[in-house]
Design a protein around this motif. Structure first.
Motif, short mmCIF file in Angstrom:
data_model
loop_
_atom_site.label_atom_id
_atom_site.label_comp_id
_atom_site.label_asym_id
_atom_site.label_seq_id
_atom_site.Cartn_x
_atom_site.Cartn_y
_atom_site.Cartn_z
N HIS A 4 0.81 -1.21 0.00
CA HIS A 4 0.00 0.00 0.00
C HIS A 4 0.85 1.27 0.00
O HIS A 4 0.33 2.37 0.16
CB HIS A 4 -0.95 0.00 1.19
CG HIS A 4 -2.02 -1.05 1.08
ND1 HIS A 4 -1.94 -2.25 1.74
CD2 HIS A 4 -3.17 -1.08 0.36
CE1 HIS A 4 -3.01 -2.98 1.45
NE2 HIS A 4 -3.76 -2.31 0.62
N TRP A 5 2.17 1.10 -0.17
CA TRP A 5 3.07 2.22 -0.37
C TRP A 5 3.46 2.26 -1.84
O TRP A 5 3.86 1.25 -2.42
CB TRP A 5 4.33 2.05 0.48
CG TRP A 5 4.09 2.20 1.96
CD1 TRP A 5 3.50 1.29 2.78
CD2 TRP A 5 4.45 3.32 2.76
NE1 TRP A 5 3.45 1.77 4.06
CE2 TRP A 5 4.03 3.02 4.09
CE3 TRP A 5 5.08 4.53 2.51
CZ2 TRP A 5 4.22 3.89 5.15
CZ3 TRP A 5 5.27 5.42 3.57
CH2 TRP A 5 4.85 5.09 4.87
N ARG A 288 -0.38 11.99 -0.11
CA ARG A 288 -0.88 12.06 -1.48
C ARG A 288 -0.01 11.27 -2.45
O ARG A 288 -0.52 10.57 -3.33
CB ARG A 288 -0.95 13.53 -1.92
CG ARG A 288 -1.39 13.75 -3.36
CD ARG A 288 -1.78 15.21 -3.59
NE ARG A 288 -0.77 16.12 -3.05
CZ ARG A 288 0.31 16.52 -3.71
NH1 ARG A 288 0.54 16.07 -4.93
NH2 ARG A 288 1.16 17.37 -3.16
N SER A 289 1.31 11.33 -2.29
CA SER A 289 2.21 10.72 -3.25
C SER A 289 2.68 9.33 -2.87
O SER A 289 2.90 8.48 -3.76
CB SER A 289 3.45 11.62 -3.44
OG SER A 289 3.08 12.91 -3.91
N ASP A 290 2.84 9.07 -1.59
CA ASP A 290 3.46 7.82 -1.15
C ASP A 290 2.49 6.71 -0.79
O ASP A 290 2.88 5.55 -0.72
CB ASP A 290 4.38 8.09 0.05
CG ASP A 290 5.62 8.88 -0.33
OD1 ASP A 290 6.21 8.56 -1.37
OD2 ASP A 290 5.98 9.83 0.40
N TRP A 291 1.23 7.05 -0.53
CA TRP A 291 0.27 6.04 -0.09
C TRP A 291 -0.67 5.66 -1.23
O TRP A 291 -1.40 6.53 -1.75
CB TRP A 291 -0.54 6.54 1.09
CG TRP A 291 0.27 6.66 2.36
CD1 TRP A 291 1.60 6.42 2.51
CD2 TRP A 291 -0.20 7.06 3.64
NE1 TRP A 291 1.97 6.63 3.82
CE2 TRP A 291 0.90 7.02 4.52
CE3 TRP A 291 -1.46 7.44 4.13
CZ2 TRP A 291 0.77 7.36 5.88
CZ3 TRP A 291 -1.59 7.76 5.47
CH2 TRP A 291 -0.48 7.71 6.33
N ALA A 292 -0.70 4.38 -1.59
CA ALA A 292 -1.61 3.91 -2.61
C ALA A 292 -3.05 3.96 -2.13
O ALA A 292 -3.98 4.23 -2.91
CB ALA A 292 -1.24 2.49 -3.03
N GLU A 293 -3.26 3.70 -0.86
CA GLU A 293 -4.57 3.84 -0.23
C GLU A 293 -4.36 4.48 1.13
O GLU A 293 -3.26 4.42 1.70
CB GLU A 293 -5.26 2.48 -0.08
CG GLU A 293 -5.67 1.85 -1.40
CD GLU A 293 -6.51 0.59 -1.20
OE1 GLU A 293 -7.18 0.49 -0.14
OE2 GLU A 293 -6.49 -0.26 -2.09
N VAL A 294 -5.43 5.07 1.67
CA VAL A 294 -5.33 5.71 2.97
C VAL A 294 -6.05 4.87 4.03
O VAL A 294 -5.47 4.47 5.03
CB VAL A 294 -5.91 7.14 2.95
CG1 VAL A 294 -5.90 7.75 4.35
CG2 VAL A 294 -5.10 8.02 1.99
#
Length: 297
Positions: A4-5, A288-294
């Motif tokens: 997810h990163w 915003r840039s590093d996480w594929a999902e929150v």
């Protein structure tokens, strides 16, 4: 591994660090010294538009104000009764900017809110709160407001023989009933702010006396008290985490809330930390840039 990163410098820096300290060589760290510490509010779970614990406390303060009109005329009861989140948010923001004038007023109400009950009764009320209450704007339960990438990071570190602790300014006894289910972190590895308890009639009973405000320079003290070691990995998101980062001798990760679409975008209360991250070489995780999902789906 950290699916997810998003691939990029932040993920690579984490993986590279873990690889170096777990592989025999000049940077190897023995498993017993692989201590990782994580702030909670804004680092592991959502803290906007207000702290989750603040929602819990506001409900109690509003109930107290309804029962005693004299309380309703003063803070923090007046703000709780009217649902004025801005007053509470301003008190916390001022604290992180060095002004504790309103935080002291808030603390007076908080300390007395749940005094005189057993620790088991307090835990039951916390558990009921999490079972019933949803986030006011995200339309999900509070237990679904944990950040998937950070929970994944906890598991990744543990798979590499790190022992992970939560070290938060939030209340120890507010977090403990839910951290195992949300994060896989048991109660004995939760370090937070606390009020005193006293033993009476075979029970531990809460008091209105402050014990620790686990924030800023107190965090390293409490880490040492609990672990007897300097952390090798630390993650935070605000000015209140600066000293914890400085005390850590390995990897420092600062979560940057810059995603207004999936969560919230803000820097208030984190201005100093963001500047120090740049000057001290800490790794900044852009939501915003590093996480594929929150959040979990």
């Amino acid at each position: 591994m950290l699916k997810h990163w998003n691939d990029g410098p932040t993920k690579s820096a984490i993986v590279d660090f873990v690889g170096r300290v777990t592989t025999p060589g000049p940077d190897f760290v023995a498993p017993q010294d692989r201590i990782a510490v994580f702030d909670n509010d804004g680092t592991l779970w959502c803290e906007k538009p207000a702290y989750i614990q603040l929602d819990f406390l506001m409900r109690r303060l509003a109930a107290q104000a309804a029962a005693d009109p004299a309380l309703a005329a003063r803070q923090p009861y007046a703000a709780a009764a009217s649902g004025d989140l801005d007053w509470f948010g301003a008190a916390v923001t001022k604290h992180y900017q060095g002004d504790d004038s309103e935080l002291k007023v808030l603390a007076t109400g908080i300390l007395s809110a749940y005094s005189g009950i057993t620790v088991e009764e307090h835990a039951a009320r916390v558990t009921a709160f999490f079972a019933e209450v949803r986030h006011p704007t995200l339309d999900r339960s509070y237990t679904e407001c944990g950040y998937v990438p950070m929970i994944e990071l906890l598991r990744y570190l543990e798979s590499n023989a790190f022992t992970c602790y939560i070290v938060s300014g939030g209340g120890r006894d507010f977090m403990r009933p839910v951290t195992d289910g949300m994060y896989g972190i048991p109660p004995e590895r939760v370090v937070g702010s606390s009020v005193g308890v006293t033993f009476a009639d075979g029970n531990l009973v809460t008091t209105a006396q402050p014990e620790f405000l686990n924030d800023g320079p107190v965090k390293p003290v409490r880490i040492w008290d609990r672990t007897g070691r300097r952390p090798m990995f630390a993650a935070g998101n605000s000015n209140g985490d600066i000293e914890m980062m400085q005390y850590t001798k390995g990897f420092r990760l600062l979560v940057w809330h810059d995603d207004a679409d999936r969560e919230f975008a803000y820097e208030a209360g984190a201005e100093k930390a963001l500047k120090m991250a740049e000057s001290e070489g800490w790794t900044v995780a852009s939501m915003r840039s590093d996480w594929a999902e929150v959040f979990p789906r």
